[in-house]
Design an enzyme around this catalytic site. Structure first.
Site, PDB file in Angstrom:
ATOM      1  N   THR B 199      -0.511 -12.620  -3.394  1.00  0.00           N
ATOM      2  CA  THR B 199      -1.373 -11.512  -3.041  1.00  0.00           C
ATOM      3  C   THR B 199      -2.211 -11.365  -4.294  1.00  0.00           C
ATOM      4  O   THR B 199      -1.737 -11.691  -5.372  1.00  0.00           O
ATOM      5  CB  THR B 199      -0.518 -10.259  -2.813  1.00  0.00           C
ATOM      6  OG1 THR B 199       0.159 -10.383  -1.565  1.00  0.00           O
ATOM      7  CG2 THR B 199      -1.334  -9.002  -2.801  1.00  0.00           C
ATOM      8  N   ARG B 227       3.400  -9.264  12.082  1.00  0.00           N
ATOM      9  CA  ARG B 227       4.031  -8.625  10.918  1.00  0.00           C
ATOM     10  C   ARG B 227       2.967  -8.066   9.960  1.00  0.00           C
ATOM     11  O   ARG B 227       1.995  -8.737   9.631  1.00  0.00           O
ATOM     12  CB  ARG B 227       4.902  -9.652  10.191  1.00  0.00           C
ATOM     13  CG  ARG B 227       5.564  -9.136   8.918  1.00  0.00           C
ATOM     14  CD  ARG B 227       4.873  -9.665   7.671  1.00  0.00           C
ATOM     15  NE  ARG B 227       5.623  -9.332   6.455  1.00  0.00           N
ATOM     16  CZ  ARG B 227       5.159  -9.559   5.236  1.00  0.00           C
ATOM     17  NH1 ARG B 227       3.980 -10.120   5.051  1.00  0.00           N
ATOM     18  NH2 ARG B 227       5.883  -9.222   4.178  1.00  0.00           N
ATOM     19  N   VAL B 228       3.153  -6.826   9.550  1.00  0.00           N
ATOM     20  CA  VAL B 228       2.276  -6.206   8.564  1.00  0.00           C
ATOM     21  C   VAL B 228       3.079  -6.000   7.285  1.00  0.00           C
ATOM     22  O   VAL B 228       4.171  -5.433   7.318  1.00  0.00           O
ATOM     23  CB  VAL B 228       1.735  -4.846   9.065  1.00  0.00           C
ATOM     24  CG1 VAL B 228       0.820  -4.213   8.022  1.00  0.00           C
ATOM     25  CG2 VAL B 228       0.996  -5.019  10.389  1.00  0.00           C
ATOM     26  N   GLY B 229       2.571  -6.511   6.166  1.00  0.00           N
ATOM     27  CA  GLY B 229       3.240  -6.353   4.880  1.00  0.00           C
ATOM     28  C   GLY B 229       2.734  -5.126   4.144  1.00  0.00           C
ATOM     29  O   GLY B 229       2.143  -4.230   4.747  1.00  0.00           O
ATOM     30  N   ASP B 230       2.964  -5.079   2.849  1.00  0.00           N
ATOM     31  CA  ASP B 230       2.616  -3.888   2.076  1.00  0.00           C
ATOM     32  C   ASP B 230       1.155  -3.845   1.643  1.00  0.00           C
ATOM     33  O   ASP B 230       0.639  -2.768   1.338  1.00  0.00           O
ATOM     34  CB  ASP B 230       3.512  -3.776   0.841  1.00  0.00           C
ATOM     35  CG  ASP B 230       3.312  -4.924  -0.131  1.00  0.00           C
ATOM     36  OD1 ASP B 230       3.215  -6.089   0.334  1.00  0.00           O
ATOM     37  OD2 ASP B 230       3.240  -4.681  -1.347  1.00  0.00           O
ATOM     38  N   THR B 250       2.455  -6.803  -5.697  1.00  0.00           N
ATOM     39  CA  THR B 250       2.641  -8.110  -5.068  1.00  0.00           C
ATOM     40  C   THR B 250       4.123  -8.427  -5.031  1.00  0.00           C
ATOM     41  O   THR B 250       4.825  -8.220  -6.022  1.00  0.00           O
ATOM     42  CB  THR B 250       1.884  -9.221  -5.834  1.00  0.00           C
ATOM     43  OG1 THR B 250       2.222 -10.485  -5.250  1.00  0.00           O
ATOM     44  CG2 THR B 250       2.247  -9.251  -7.308  1.00  0.00           C
ATOM     45  N   GLY B 251       4.605  -8.890  -3.891  1.00  0.00           N
ATOM     46  CA  GLY B 251       6.025  -9.206  -3.813  1.00  0.00           C
ATOM     47  C   GLY B 251       6.493  -9.209  -2.381  1.00  0.00           C
ATOM     48  O   GLY B 251       5.697  -9.395  -1.461  1.00  0.00           O
ATOM     49  N   GLY B 253       6.954  -7.795   0.635  1.00  0.00           N
ATOM     50  CA  GLY B 253       6.283  -6.624   1.180  1.00  0.00           C
ATOM     51  C   GLY B 253       7.176  -5.591   1.825  1.00  0.00           C
ATOM     52  O   GLY B 253       6.943  -4.386   1.686  1.00  0.00           O
TER      53      GLY B 253
END
Lengths: 333, 333
Positions: B199, B227-230, B250-251, B253
């Site tokens: 990211t 899927r929705v991440g952070d 970043t990581g 999510g």
């Protein structure tokens, strides 16, 4: 003599521990906005109150029997999702294109596990799908068609999108479109708050001291552009942490995201050491309202205290704490 | 005598105020994960470092000239979005179905205005679209096709989804699918962290004391289910508030959503009165890591202090504060 005293003390302490049940309770909301007495006949008002009481008692029964806060939150929300009275599940508003797109989220205060779904169109109970995402997938948030494929695989009840059709909501769509005038304006023009609000939610504390929060919504009347509001955003519409409190929000979603309302209330409790009344009132009245953000929240803490502040004319709400009677309210005071 | 002293004091104070430029600076990241020296040739490592330096300096030049932190964040991120090195824009990973779905978000610390997009497939610069959502719509978050219709209407540059194709990412997809084995397992099985991360983000402070943060990503290799991440979640992947700090994450999510990492770091600064080093280290090392959440953040505060903690083997990162030289790092220490 001393020995007798100790025995009696131990017995008393033991009796007292049994008599003093751990705190538990539940609070729910069915949306906030320009809800005034003038809108309702006495019969209509009673019907809303009865449905709110039914929802809060469905959750309370689970808690009273020693069940989990997560189950209580789901049970209460599902009563409201199944009713056409609220903008969630059956009563979901219409999108600009005449369909329905639903969002929901849930959080477990004991583990900080969370689940959320956005833009689902065929899942009868979006809050049940949010829970499945939390418990049965490695993800936190799923959206659109993918979320529905997952629902199908999980064996959740699917319905045609027309299941969510109701005449009252359709009339609201027509009115909203008339006000919007030109279709493309929706991204730029804010609608009257009547078209933005309506979300259901529940927060609960079980006898094991575990908090949970959940929120479910049909979104905004005449919404376009794949707009995502605060209901499926963990931290904005829903938050639960045993170390502070559990919150479910309803209101003008964009403000609730920008001020990460649910998590901010709990952060104030956790880091400033203030109580939920102070934290909730500060965020709803002193932070959100001056910024233009209208709506409300329901909050419960680990001692079973409930606070339900809102800065609109009304908020459908109810609570039942421990063995106290159910309290249902719509307007201010 | 006293009069001369006062005149001299005023002159000195005035000189000192002119000489002492207000603090400004920028920090960026290009993803965190199992990044080790063994992976890179000296040439490859230098190429990454050069691109990070180019990005941070693009933002820094805007700040040095008195420009806004928002513009600096956009400029830095767009350099990384245009490079195949990072999992954002051009270098976005592949979804399970062999396409690309990109997410981004941005926040203005002066106004708490925010914008986010999720699941866009044809927008060349997702961070530019996030900014358009923030500035040109009444919404905070748009997703999928609706977000793209809005991008088109705003005149943003659109590309075929194949613009994001790169051979290196395609090989990662093939490898991820081999590991996943059965397609449907992705909702249940966690992939190796190599497939989850990557990211880009930037945080900046301008000479007017305004903070901004932005994050852009291609998501997770082989992702399914919408899927929705952070990265597009305001409060999880991105947060900025002049009263505390600006953060881009970043990581993994899912953990960054459940612990609302970006906002939580700023809440600790705001409510506990700790500095960004303490708040950032606590969240990354003491909260996230024990829970299993790996990744990192970049943080800048209103005094121009920068902290970039991560709990993985490496994090692509760079900073340039005031007139100090650019610092670029990849590994620990």
């Amino acid at each position: 003599m001393l020995r007798h005293f100790i025995v009696i003390s131990v017995l008393l302490a033991s009796y007292s521990a049994q008599a003093e049940e751990p705190p538990f309770g539940i609070a729910i909301h069915g949306g906030a906005g320009t809800i005034t007495r003038a809108q309702f006949s006495a019969e209509q008002e009673q019907a809303y109150k009865d449905k709110l009481a039914e929802a809060v008692e469905a959750g309370h029964a689970i808690l009273a029997a020693g069940g989990e806060s997560m189950d209580a939150v789901i049970a209460a929300i599902q009563v409201m999702e199944a009713s056409p009275f609220f903008n969630a599940g059956k009563g979901a508003v219409y999108t600009f294109d005449g369909g329905h797109e639903l969002d929901a989220s849930i959080m477990n205060g004991a583990t900080l596990a969370a689940g959320a779904v956005a833009g689902v169109t065929t899942v009868k109970s979006p809050i049940a799908l949010a829970r499945a995402v939390m418990e049965q997938s490695v993800h936190v948030m799923l959206s659109g068609k993918g979320a529905e494929q997952f629902a199908e695989q999980q064996g959740l009840e699917l319905v045609a999108n027309s299941y969510f059709n109701t005449d009252a909501r359709y009339q609201q769509l027509l009115e909203a479109k008339k006000r919007l005038g030109v279709a493309d304006y929706q991204a730029y023009l804010a609608l009257d708050e009547r078209f933005k609000y309506g979300t259901v939610g529940a927060v609960a504390l079980d006898k094991n001291g575990n908090l949970a929060a959940g929120t479910s919504t049909g979104g905004m009347t005449a919404k376009r552009w794949g707009r995502v509001g605060d209901a499926p955003i963990i931290g904005a519409g829903t938050w639960a942490d045993n170390a502070s409190c559990a919150v479910s929000a309803t209101g003008h979603g964009e403000y609730f995201i920008r001020y990460h309302v649910a998590a901010d209330i709990c952060s104030r409790v956790k880091y400033q050491g203030v109580d939920i009344v102070s934290a909730g009132d500060t965020v709803i009245h002193d932070v959100l309202l001056p910024a233009g953000g209208t709506g409300g929240v329901i909050i419960i803490d680990a001692a079973g205290n409930v606070h339900m502040p809102f800065n609109t004319e009304g908020m459908y709400r109810a609570k039942r704490v421990g063995n106290q009677p159910t309290e249902v309210s719509i307007y201010k005071n």
